[in-house]
Write an enzyme that holds these catalytic residues in place. Sequence first.
Site, PDB file in Angstrom:
ATOM      1  N   LYS A   1      44.884  42.402  39.704  1.00  0.00           N
ATOM      2  CA  LYS A   1      44.324  41.042  39.613  1.00  0.00           C
ATOM      3  C   LYS A   1      43.352  40.950  38.440  1.00  0.00           C
ATOM      4  O   LYS A   1      43.396  40.022  37.633  1.00  0.00           O
ATOM      5  CB  LYS A   1      43.585  40.687  40.920  1.00  0.00           C
ATOM      6  CG  LYS A   1      42.654  39.491  40.773  1.00  0.00           C
ATOM      7  CD  LYS A   1      41.787  39.236  41.995  1.00  0.00           C
ATOM      8  CE  LYS A   1      40.533  40.036  42.084  1.00  0.00           C
ATOM      9  NZ  LYS A   1      39.313  39.466  41.491  1.00  0.00           N
ATOM     10  N   ASN A   2      42.457  41.942  38.329  1.00  0.00           N
ATOM     11  CA  ASN A   2      41.392  41.830  37.324  1.00  0.00           C
ATOM     12  C   ASN A   2      41.876  42.108  35.903  1.00  0.00           C
ATOM     13  O   ASN A   2      41.170  41.816  34.954  1.00  0.00           O
ATOM     14  CB  ASN A   2      40.212  42.746  37.689  1.00  0.00           C
ATOM     15  CG  ASN A   2      39.434  42.186  38.871  1.00  0.00           C
ATOM     16  OD1 ASN A   2      39.669  41.054  39.279  1.00  0.00           O
ATOM     17  ND2 ASN A   2      38.525  42.972  39.418  1.00  0.00           N
TER      18      ASN A   2
ATOM     19  N   CYS B   1      26.991  33.051  43.639  1.00  0.00           N
ATOM     20  CA  CYS B   1      28.089  33.903  44.093  1.00  0.00           C
ATOM     21  C   CYS B   1      27.560  34.765  45.228  1.00  0.00           C
ATOM     22  O   CYS B   1      26.432  35.260  45.159  1.00  0.00           O
ATOM     23  CB  CYS B   1      28.536  34.764  42.929  1.00  0.00           C
ATOM     24  SG  CYS B   1      29.748  35.976  43.382  1.00  0.00           S
TER      25      CYS B   1
ATOM     26  N   ARG C   1      24.995  36.161  39.475  1.00  0.00           N
ATOM     27  CA  ARG C   1      25.937  36.615  38.436  1.00  0.00           C
ATOM     28  C   ARG C   1      25.789  35.730  37.201  1.00  0.00           C
ATOM     29  O   ARG C   1      26.534  34.771  37.001  1.00  0.00           O
ATOM     30  CB  ARG C   1      27.367  36.594  38.982  1.00  0.00           C
ATOM     31  CG  ARG C   1      27.548  37.607  40.100  1.00  0.00           C
ATOM     32  CD  ARG C   1      28.941  37.616  40.642  1.00  0.00           C
ATOM     33  NE  ARG C   1      29.901  38.214  39.744  1.00  0.00           N
ATOM     34  CZ  ARG C   1      31.200  38.259  40.002  1.00  0.00           C
ATOM     35  NH1 ARG C   1      31.680  37.736  41.098  1.00  0.00           N
ATOM     36  NH2 ARG C   1      32.030  38.828  39.140  1.00  0.00           N
TER      37      ARG C   1
ATOM     38  N   ASP D   1      33.685  47.563  43.281  1.00  0.00           N
ATOM     39  CA  ASP D   1      34.723  46.873  44.064  1.00  0.00           C
ATOM     40  C   ASP D   1      35.313  47.742  45.174  1.00  0.00           C
ATOM     41  O   ASP D   1      36.167  47.284  45.933  1.00  0.00           O
ATOM     42  CB  ASP D   1      35.848  46.381  43.132  1.00  0.00           C
ATOM     43  CG  ASP D   1      35.375  45.259  42.224  1.00  0.00           C
ATOM     44  OD1 ASP D   1      34.329  44.644  42.525  1.00  0.00           O
ATOM     45  OD2 ASP D   1      36.037  45.002  41.206  1.00  0.00           O
TER      46      ASP D   1
ATOM     47  N   ARG E   1      42.461  35.891  47.884  1.00  0.00           N
ATOM     48  CA  ARG E   1      42.116  35.727  46.462  1.00  0.00           C
ATOM     49  C   ARG E   1      42.579  36.937  45.653  1.00  0.00           C
ATOM     50  O   ARG E   1      42.850  36.815  44.467  1.00  0.00           O
ATOM     51  CB  ARG E   1      40.600  35.605  46.294  1.00  0.00           C
ATOM     52  CG  ARG E   1      40.044  34.359  46.916  1.00  0.00           C
ATOM     53  CD  ARG E   1      38.625  34.186  46.524  1.00  0.00           C
ATOM     54  NE  ARG E   1      38.573  33.972  45.080  1.00  0.00           N
ATOM     55  CZ  ARG E   1      37.623  33.313  44.466  1.00  0.00           C
ATOM     56  NH1 ARG E   1      36.626  32.801  45.139  1.00  0.00           N
ATOM     57  NH2 ARG E   1      37.634  33.174  43.156  1.00  0.00           N
TER      58      ARG E   1
END
Length: 423
Positions: A22-23, A115, A120, A309, A401
Site C-alpha cells: 500500500k505505502n 491524525c 503529523r 507500522d 484502508r
Amino acid sequence: MDKLLVHGSGTLQGSINISGSKNASLPILAATLLSGEPSIIRRVPDVSDTNYMLQILRALGSEVERSSGTVRVEPADISPEAPYDLVRKMRASICVMGPLLARVGRAKISLPGGCVIGDRPVDLHIKAMQGLGAQVEMEGGDIILSSPDGLIGAEIDMRGKHGPTVLGTDNLMMAAVLARGTTVIDSAASEPEVVDLADFLIKMGARITGAGTRRIVIEGVDELKGVEHNIIPDRIEAGTFMVAAAMAGQGVTLRRVCREHLSAASDTLSKAGHLVDFNEEGSEMTISPGDQPRGCDISTAPYPGFPTDMQAQFTAMFATTPGISVVEDTIFPQRFMHCSEMKRMGADIKVDGGSALVRGVDYLSAAPVMASDLRASAALVLAALKARGTTEINRLYHIDRGYEHIDEKLLQLGGQVERVPAG
Ligand code: EPU
C-alpha cells in the site's frame, strides 16, 4: 459499516500470498502525474487508500482504469487543485503536491487534519518545496504552492524531530526530477517504498542515485515518459501475518515476500523464541511458534530499524508472551491506542509517554473492541485470534484502508472470522 467477528483460540495453517505494498502504491500512483503519457502499475492492493488515490487522480483530470491489481493512469491534461472532500480522507494525498508542482507549476491541497496516531505535521514537505524555489501561501485551510518559472535544484536536509520523513522524501524526489539542475536530499528516508518509487521514476527517465541511503542525488530532466511497473510486496502486511502465525499458527507459509525488507520483524520474532524459515530466494517464508516464547524489548526506528507500522501487532503478541516486554515508539510516541482496547481483553499493559510496559498474561478474553487506526485494528485482530471466545471488532473500515481482503486471507488459513454488517 462492517464489523469483524473473530472466534478465538483456533489454529492457522496453510499458505497465503502477500499483496503489493500500500505505502509504495500511493506515491507511485501520484508519480504517474509527472508524465502526460499512460503508465501501468501492477500489484496495486485493492484497499480503500489506493482507491482514494485513484479518485484523486481522476478528480485531477487523469483517465484511470482498474482491473483487479492492475491500474492504468493516463494524466494527459491535469488541473492543480486536489479536492478537499477526497484529500481529507487520506493523509497520504499530500504526495500529489510534488508531482503537481513539477508538472504544472502549481498545487492547491488542503492541509491534512489531525491524525489518531499523533500530531503529523507537513512542515518538512513545505520546506522541501520552498527549498526548490516554490512560493507557499496558506489560505482557508489550503496550501497553495506555485513555481511559475520552474523549480530549481538545491541541497535540502529532510531531518525532522523524529528522524527522516518517508512521504516528505517522496514528495521532494518527485518534484526534483523535473527541476533545473541537481538536487541533493540529505537525511533522506531509506524505506523500501522510497526505493520502489525511485525505481519507478528512473524507468520514467528520471536521473536518481542513492535511493535507499540517507543521501539521494537527482539530476533534473526536461520530461518523463509513461512506463509499466510492479509494486513491491507489502512488508507490513507480511509482518502482520508473521505475528498471527507465531501467535496462533502451526506452520504458516507466506508467499511473495521479500526477505531483505523483513529483517527487523523476523529478527524480533526469532528473539521472542519463534521459528522463521525462508526459501533460498527469500521470496517465501514459513513461521512456526516456538516451544518457549519469551518477551523482549523493541524500539521503533527508521528503516532498517523496527517499523512503527509493526509496533501495535508485536504489542498484541507480547500481551500473551511470558515475561516482560518494553515497547517504545520513537516515531509516533502517541501511537498506543490499541493498548486500552487490549486491556479490555485482559492484557496487562502500562503506557507511559512513548512506551508501553507489557506483562504477558496467560490468556486474553473476548470483548467488543473498537478499531482506532489501521495498524491498531490489525493488532486487535491478532489479539482476538488468540483470545478465548468471540471478539467483535467495530469500525472495520480502518483495517480495510490498508489490508487487502484480510478476512478472506484469514479464512484461507483456517481462521474463524466473519465479516458482518454492523447493526
Ligand atoms: N514529520 C514531521 N514533519 C513533516 C513530516 C513528518 O515532523 O513534515 C514527522 C512525523 O510526525 C513523524 C516522523 O516525522 O514523527 C516520520 O513521519 P513520516 O513523514 O515518515 O510519515 P509519513 O511519510 O507521513 C509513512 C507511512 C506511515 C508510516 C510512516 C513512518 C505512507 C502512506 N505512510 O507516513 O504508514 O507510519 O511513514 O514509517 O507511506 C501506515 O501504513 O499505517 C502508516 C501510518
